[in-house]
Scaffold this active site. Structure first.
Site, PDB file in Angstrom:
ATOM      1  N   TYR A   1      65.991  20.193 145.574  1.00  0.00           N
ATOM      2  CA  TYR A   1      65.291  21.366 145.860  1.00  0.00           C
ATOM      3  C   TYR A   1      64.255  21.454 148.223  1.00  0.00           C
ATOM      4  CZ  TYR A   1      64.837  22.867 141.067  1.00  0.00           C
ATOM      5  OH  TYR A   1      64.972  23.729 140.105  1.00  0.00           O
TER       6      TYR A   1
ATOM      7  N   LYS B   1      39.365   4.532 125.367  1.00  0.00           N
ATOM      8  CA  LYS B   1      39.658   5.919 125.821  1.00  0.00           C
ATOM      9  C   LYS B   1      40.904   6.733 126.689  1.00  0.00           C
ATOM     10  CE  LYS B   1      37.646   5.471 130.641  1.00  0.00           C
ATOM     11  NZ  LYS B   1      36.484   5.297 131.387  1.00  0.00           N
TER      12      LYS B   1
HETATM   13  C1  LIG Z   1      36.366   4.071 131.791  1.00  0.00           C
HETATM   14  C2  LIG Z   1      34.947   3.127 131.772  1.00  0.00           C
HETATM   15  C3  LIG Z   1      35.138   1.895 131.808  1.00  0.00           C
HETATM   16  C4  LIG Z   1      36.323   1.028 132.258  1.00  0.00           C
HETATM   17  O1  LIG Z   1      36.623   1.100 133.635  1.00  0.00           O
HETATM   18  P1  LIG Z   1      38.123   0.326 134.387  1.00  0.00           P
HETATM   19  O2  LIG Z   1      37.488   0.879 135.930  1.00  0.00           O
HETATM   20  O3  LIG Z   1      39.382   1.247 133.593  1.00  0.00           O
HETATM   21  O4  LIG Z   1      37.784  -1.261 134.220  1.00  0.00           O
HETATM   22  C5  LIG Z   1      34.168   1.673 131.798  1.00  0.00           C
HETATM   23  N1  LIG Z   1      33.062   2.289 131.971  1.00  0.00           N
HETATM   24  C6  LIG Z   1      32.299   3.704 131.714  1.00  0.00           C
HETATM   25  C7  LIG Z   1      31.917   3.892 131.414  1.00  0.00           C
HETATM   26  C8  LIG Z   1      34.105   3.837 132.180  1.00  0.00           C
HETATM   27  O5  LIG Z   1      33.817   5.636 131.941  1.00  0.00           O
END
Ligand SMILES: *Cc1c(COP(=O)(O)O)cnc(C)c1O
Length: 364
Positions: free
Chosen positions: A257, A37
């Protein structure tokens, strides 16, 4: 146009493959279904999936429908299982079916919508059972309601039951075992359906968390499973930025800044072409560091949109054009994130939109 003064992001696909192998070793016989994702956590879903496919991965997780549609297109005739974590959202049915995506159904209305979508035949689905995260998924009592009337599932091929751990990065947390037990109990109501619980952290909690499939993300991409560097996990992304100017800030004068940092002595400072518009968190000051010439060097003064200042006292190679590492193999992304009060997840998904991106290691 490539300017040698651009910020540079290098993605090491061989390191990705080694992390995949390390996680497979942790997973035993359970399948590894990479979470890709958010453009594979900012690293580029297409090249990342190409390489993971050639390493043997056949199932992938995205969050959004649009990510799933794009991934299906980039996979072409490679028939992977693509799970969509948002599930069967209102109006998404035709697009999910058209791209042969598997929604992770999160609620009774989603189950109903997907069952209705299957009017012309059968559709594959995964079911998300919430075991304590209280984000997405059916509560165990809703699962019982669902199973009491088989009508609602009658046109669905239930592929997988999924739950997600809230505290997998903390092996001592009591919620881990509670969630595991609730998952075990809920999944007993679905005999014969494959089970998936572990993310990256979950794979490091022991065999009891493996089940049939794991869904690691961050540790494929170089983040440790417990929010700090781990010896089995290698850096995949390296971000480097060039020095634009080296100057001596006289004792008593300030930098940047808000006059955020004042020199207590004459200080040699490198001005580096990276700022918050390049993903350097503004909160990186005062604890942030970069890697240059064999050592960690502190950031001095506020992070600007396009610039940071770095202490290069007693560091001869500091000159315009020399590259400093913001994170990578020398400065782990977990450490760079921690110094700014954030996580590897956030640093990676906010890689710079500016500059040049380069992939090393074969992608197919
Ligand atoms: C993002 C996600 C993962 C992956 O998790 P990591 O901590 O990056 O290994 C797995 N399952 C779900 C439902 C997620 O949203």
């Amino acid at each position: 146009m490539t300017d040698p003064h651009d910020i540079r992001v290098t993605i090491d696909l061989d390191a990705l493959a080694l992390n995949y192998a390390a996680l497979r070793a942790r997973a035993g016989d359970s399948e590894i279904a990479p979470a890709v994702k958010a453009d594979a956590y900012g690293l580029g879903a297409a090249p990342v999936v190409d390489r993971l496919w050639s390493e043997g991965a056949r199932s992938f997780y995205v969050a959004r429908l649009a990510e799933g549609v794009a991934l299906r297109r980039s996979l072409g005739d490679r028939l992977a299982n693509i799970y969509v974590l948002d599930g069967a959202t209102p109006g998404a049915g035709d697009a999910l079916e058209g791209a042969n995506l598997i929604p992770v159904l999160n609620s009774l209305p989603q189950v109903e919508a997907w069952n209705a979508q299957a009017r012309s035949g059968r559709l594959r689905a995964a079911l998300h059972v919430d075991t304590g995260m209280n984000r997405l998924g059916l509560r165990p009592e809703e699962l019982k309601v669902l199973l009491a009337s088989t009508d609602r599932l009658k046109r669905l091929d239930l592929d997988l039951v999924v739950s997600h751990l809230a505290c997998a990065d903390d092996p001592e947390h009591p919620l881990n075992a509670q969630q595991r037990d609730r998952f075990e109990e809920a999944s007993r109501l679905l005999p014969g359906v494959r089970r998936s619980l572990a993310n990256s952290g979950g794979l490091f909690l022991g065999e009891a968390y493996r089940f049939d499939q794991a869904r690691p993300g961050v540790s494929l991409y170089g983040g440790g499973p417990q929010g700090r560097p781990h010896p089995e996990i290698r850096a995949v992304a390296k971000v480097e930025a060039p020095i634009l100017q080296v100057r001596v800030v006289p004792r008593g004068e300030s930098i940047g800044y808000g006059a955020g940092w004042t020199a207590s002595d004459n200080t040699r400072v490198a001005i580096v072409a990276a700022g918050y518009a390049d993903g350097v968190p503004r909160a990186a000051f005062p604890r942030g560091e970069v890697w240059f010439d064999g050592a960690r060097r502190p950031m001095l003064g506020r992070v600007s949109m396009d610039l940071i200042a770095v202490d290069v006292t007693d560091c001869d190679p500091a000159r315009p054009g020399a590259m400093v590492e913001l994170f990578g193999a020398n400065l782990p992304v977990d450490d760079a994130a921690d110094a700014a009060g954030t996580t590897a997840y956030e640093r990676l998904t906010r890689l710079t939109p500016r500059g040049v991106r380069r992939y090393v290691g074969a992608s197919r």
